[in-house]
Design a protein around this motif. Structure first.
Motif, mmCIF file in Angstrom:
data_model
loop_
_atom_site.group_PDB
_atom_site.id
_atom_site.type_symbol
_atom_site.label_atom_id
_atom_site.label_comp_id
_atom_site.label_asym_id
_atom_site.label_seq_id
_atom_site.Cartn_x
_atom_site.Cartn_y
_atom_site.Cartn_z
ATOM 1 N N LEU A 113 -53.534 27.969 -15.145
ATOM 2 C CA LEU A 113 -52.370 28.152 -15.995
ATOM 3 C C LEU A 113 -52.467 27.315 -17.263
ATOM 4 C CD1 LEU A 113 -49.634 27.955 -13.223
ATOM 5 C CD2 LEU A 113 -50.417 30.029 -14.384
ATOM 6 N N SER A 114 -52.277 27.971 -18.393
ATOM 7 C CA SER A 114 -52.146 27.312 -19.681
ATOM 8 C C SER A 114 -50.853 27.829 -20.285
ATOM 9 C CB SER A 114 -53.333 27.627 -20.592
ATOM 10 O OG SER A 114 -53.166 27.042 -21.856
ATOM 11 N N LEU A 115 -49.828 26.976 -20.355
ATOM 12 C CA LEU A 115 -48.475 27.427 -20.629
ATOM 13 C C LEU A 115 -47.896 26.754 -21.857
ATOM 14 C CD1 LEU A 115 -47.087 27.044 -16.986
ATOM 15 C CD2 LEU A 115 -48.088 29.095 -17.999
ATOM 16 N N LEU A 116 -47.074 27.501 -22.598
ATOM 17 C CA LEU A 116 -46.248 26.866 -23.614
ATOM 18 C C LEU A 116 -45.330 25.880 -22.899
ATOM 19 C CD1 LEU A 116 -45.622 27.282 -26.752
ATOM 20 C CD2 LEU A 116 -43.550 28.401 -25.960
ATOM 21 N N PRO A 117 -45.175 24.658 -23.428
ATOM 22 C CA PRO A 117 -44.440 23.640 -22.677
ATOM 23 C C PRO A 117 -42.922 23.793 -22.735
ATOM 24 C CG PRO A 117 -45.219 22.731 -24.736
ATOM 25 C CD PRO A 117 -45.780 24.113 -24.644
ATOM 26 N N VAL A 118 -42.450 24.990 -22.454
ATOM 27 C CA VAL A 118 -41.014 25.227 -22.295
ATOM 28 C C VAL A 118 -40.880 26.532 -21.505
ATOM 29 C CG1 VAL A 118 -40.788 26.476 -24.492
ATOM 30 C CG2 VAL A 118 -38.791 25.384 -23.488
ATOM 31 N N ALA A 119 -39.959 26.550 -20.538
ATOM 32 C CA ALA A 119 -39.713 27.738 -19.725
ATOM 33 C C ALA A 119 -38.291 28.211 -19.970
ATOM 34 C CB ALA A 119 -39.928 27.431 -18.239
ATOM 35 N N PHE A 147 -35.310 20.805 -14.873
ATOM 36 C CA PHE A 147 -34.138 21.635 -15.131
ATOM 37 C C PHE A 147 -32.972 20.779 -15.637
ATOM 38 C CE2 PHE A 147 -33.826 20.850 -10.481
ATOM 39 C CZ PHE A 147 -32.523 20.371 -10.366
ATOM 40 N N THR A 148 -31.980 21.444 -16.197
ATOM 41 C CA THR A 148 -30.899 20.784 -16.954
ATOM 42 C C THR A 148 -31.532 19.855 -17.987
ATOM 43 O OG1 THR A 148 -29.724 20.764 -14.816
ATOM 44 C CG2 THR A 148 -28.569 19.843 -16.692
ATOM 45 N N SER A 149 -32.569 20.360 -18.628
ATOM 46 C CA SER A 149 -33.401 19.540 -19.516
ATOM 47 C C SER A 149 -32.696 19.170 -20.819
ATOM 48 C CB SER A 149 -34.699 20.290 -19.839
ATOM 49 O OG SER A 149 -34.418 21.526 -20.482
ATOM 50 N N TYR A 159 -38.864 14.691 -25.946
ATOM 51 C CA TYR A 159 -38.909 13.514 -25.076
ATOM 52 C C TYR A 159 -39.581 13.856 -23.752
ATOM 53 C CZ TYR A 159 -37.193 10.206 -21.585
ATOM 54 O OH TYR A 159 -37.107 9.321 -20.535
ATOM 55 N N LEU A 160 -39.276 15.014 -23.199
ATOM 56 C CA LEU A 160 -39.874 15.435 -21.933
ATOM 57 C C LEU A 160 -41.314 15.891 -22.125
ATOM 58 C CD1 LEU A 160 -36.857 17.465 -20.473
ATOM 59 C CD2 LEU A 160 -37.580 15.158 -19.822
ATOM 60 N N ILE A 161 -41.539 16.696 -23.142
ATOM 61 C CA ILE A 161 -42.873 17.253 -23.367
ATOM 62 C C ILE A 161 -43.892 16.165 -23.685
ATOM 63 C CG2 ILE A 161 -44.188 18.784 -24.898
ATOM 64 C CD1 ILE A 161 -41.566 20.399 -25.258
ATOM 65 N N SER A 162 -43.431 15.029 -24.199
ATOM 66 C CA SER A 162 -44.325 13.952 -24.637
ATOM 67 C C SER A 162 -44.605 12.918 -23.551
ATOM 68 C CB SER A 162 -43.725 13.258 -25.864
ATOM 69 O OG SER A 162 -43.505 14.171 -26.917
ATOM 70 N N GLN A 163 -44.271 13.215 -22.312
ATOM 71 C CA GLN A 163 -44.561 12.296 -21.217
ATOM 72 C C GLN A 163 -46.067 12.274 -20.905
ATOM 73 O OE1 GLN A 163 -42.269 10.271 -19.692
ATOM 74 N NE2 GLN A 163 -40.770 11.029 -21.188
ATOM 75 N N PRO A 178 -47.931 16.434 -17.287
ATOM 76 C CA PRO A 178 -47.408 17.718 -17.783
ATOM 77 C C PRO A 178 -45.940 17.923 -17.414
ATOM 78 C CG PRO A 178 -49.528 18.013 -16.662
ATOM 79 C CD PRO A 178 -49.069 16.617 -16.356
ATOM 80 N N VAL A 179 -45.100 18.119 -18.416
ATOM 81 C CA VAL A 179 -43.683 18.402 -18.207
ATOM 82 C C VAL A 179 -43.327 19.662 -18.978
ATOM 83 C CG1 VAL A 179 -41.298 17.596 -18.445
ATOM 84 C CG2 VAL A 179 -43.132 15.954 -17.942
ATOM 85 N N ILE A 180 -42.692 20.603 -18.284
ATOM 86 C CA ILE A 180 -42.219 21.833 -18.907
ATOM 87 C C ILE A 180 -40.708 21.885 -18.738
ATOM 88 C CG2 ILE A 180 -42.265 24.354 -18.808
ATOM 89 C CD1 ILE A 180 -45.171 24.203 -18.049
ATOM 90 N N PRO A 181 -39.942 21.638 -19.797
ATOM 91 C CA PRO A 181 -38.493 21.752 -19.693
ATOM 92 C C PRO A 181 -38.078 23.207 -19.452
ATOM 93 C CG PRO A 181 -39.151 20.558 -21.689
ATOM 94 C CD PRO A 181 -40.373 21.206 -21.135
ATOM 95 N N VAL A 182 -37.134 23.400 -18.562
ATOM 96 C CA VAL A 182 -36.537 24.719 -18.347
ATOM 97 C C VAL A 182 -35.254 24.759 -19.173
ATOM 98 C CG1 VAL A 182 -35.626 26.360 -16.667
ATOM 99 C CG2 VAL A 182 -37.487 24.811 -16.010
ATOM 100 N N ILE A 183 -35.213 25.639 -20.146
ATOM 101 C CA ILE A 183 -34.089 25.681 -21.083
ATOM 102 C C ILE A 183 -33.102 26.767 -20.676
ATOM 103 C CG2 ILE A 183 -35.437 24.763 -23.002
ATOM 104 C CD1 ILE A 183 -35.616 27.700 -24.030
ATOM 105 N N GLY A 184 -31.823 26.479 -20.806
ATOM 106 C CA GLY A 184 -30.786 27.455 -20.497
ATOM 107 C C GLY A 184 -30.202 28.025 -21.763
ATOM 108 N N SER A 185 -30.941 28.872 -22.455
ATOM 109 C CA SER A 185 -30.534 29.353 -23.776
ATOM 110 C C SER A 185 -29.684 30.610 -23.679
ATOM 111 C CB SER A 185 -31.773 29.640 -24.633
ATOM 112 O OG SER A 185 -32.518 28.456 -24.845
#
Length: 321
Positions: free
Chosen positions: A11-17, A222-224, A279-283, A286-293
């Protein structure tokens, strides 16, 4: 766009879900389709759902997954995304009764496959733990489902690190697939502990952070965005917050972090919401924030945040000053 590679996978993912808990309900089907198209066309690759989403609404059962399934059929974009969904959540009326038997896991998975209209789920998560059930038994069930071609990779949501280590030690000993990632609640905001109503939910703390730093195991947070605490405070102050958001996040620590996030926002010329996700992505793991857009502007800002990287000094400054 920059991406994150998760070890032990291809898996190679954009760092946001993209989280979809309200898609098909609070967010209409038509708007959901537009947001999904915008996210994927902008480079997003993970669309996250759960079997339990909208169970709290009359006739809401499975609506998030069904909406994604209808969008997949209409858009033809199945090959452009990684489908992520969760199962084995307790019934909402009996949260004290776990549902992690092989029968429960398989039943929920088959329902998800049917709702989504797919033969295989890329990222499958167990939504809660059952601490008195051996982790090895659970791993054997998940590996059988991998062999059957129903899932590719599996993770755990709201599991403590000691149980993750138990499960992955078993997998290593048996030479089988292990959890590839964890999902817990985490954002720049410090949570007021007394506001946590659901004690089966795992919120980032020092022990969990040390585990992820040590193991470099990927984390989907989640609740990122802390329910919009930082941009809402920046725009309208405490009066702009919902009572539940204020009860959960309003404290001196977060007021200090807000001031520093606004300072970095100005320095980097990005919205404060981008700083919150960066802040999360720069840990250092690997951190992928789950966004509730819910709006196209929120999707746009989240995709912009995926390009922002903070130095370790900036991350520490946000936390501590």
């Amino acid at each position: 766009m920059s991406r994150i590679t998760i070890k032990g996978t291809d898996l190679s993912l954009l760092p946001v879900a993209l989280g979809t808990a309200d898609y098909g309900t609070a967010v209409t089907r038509e708007q959901s389709f537009r947001l999904l198209d915008q996210f994927v066309d902008g480079g997003g690759s993970v669309v996250d759902s759960a079997r339990v989403y909208a169970d709290w609404l009359p006739d809401g059962h499975g609506m998030s997954e069904k909406t994604i399934g209808a969008w997949l059929k209409a858009s033809g974009k199945r090959q452009q995304i990684q489908i992520s969904t969760k199962g084995a959540h307790p019934d909402l009326s009996t949260m004290n009764i776990s549902r992690l038997s092989p029968r429960d896991i398989v039943s929920d998975l088959d329902e998800s496959l049917a709702a989504l209209g797919v033969d295989e789920i890329d990222l499958y998560w167990l939504h809660r733990d059952e601490r008195n059930r051996p982790a090895g038994e659970i791993l054997e069930t998940l590996n059988r489902l991998v062999r059957e071609g129903k899932i590719r990779y599996f993770g755990c949501s709201n599991w403590r690190s000691d149980r993750i280590e138990e499960a992955n030690a078993y997998a290593k000993d048996k030479g089988i697939q292990a959890f590839f990632a964890s999902q817990i609640q985490w954002s720049l905001a410090e949570v007021n502990e007394e506001a946590i109503g659901d004690r089966t939910m795992v919120v980032m703390d020092r022990a969990e952070l040390n585990f992820h730093k040590r193991s470099e195991m990927a984390l989907f947070a989640f609740t990122s965005q802390a329910k919009g605490f930082f941009p809402k405070m920046a725009a309208g102050g405490a009066e702009s917050l919902r009572d539940s958001t204020k009860q959960t996040y309003y404290n001196e620590i977060n007021l200090g972090r807000l001031a520093r996030a606004l300072e970095l926002s100005g320095q980097l010329s990005v919205p404060v919401s981008a700083i919150v996700l960066a802040y999360l992505i720069s840990q250092p793991f690997p951190v992928i924030p789950v966004i509730g857009s819910h709006t196209q502007t929120q999707i746009e800002e989240a995709l912009q945040a995926a390009e922002v990287r903070l130095t370790p000094q900036m991350v520490k400054y946000l936390e501590e000053g």
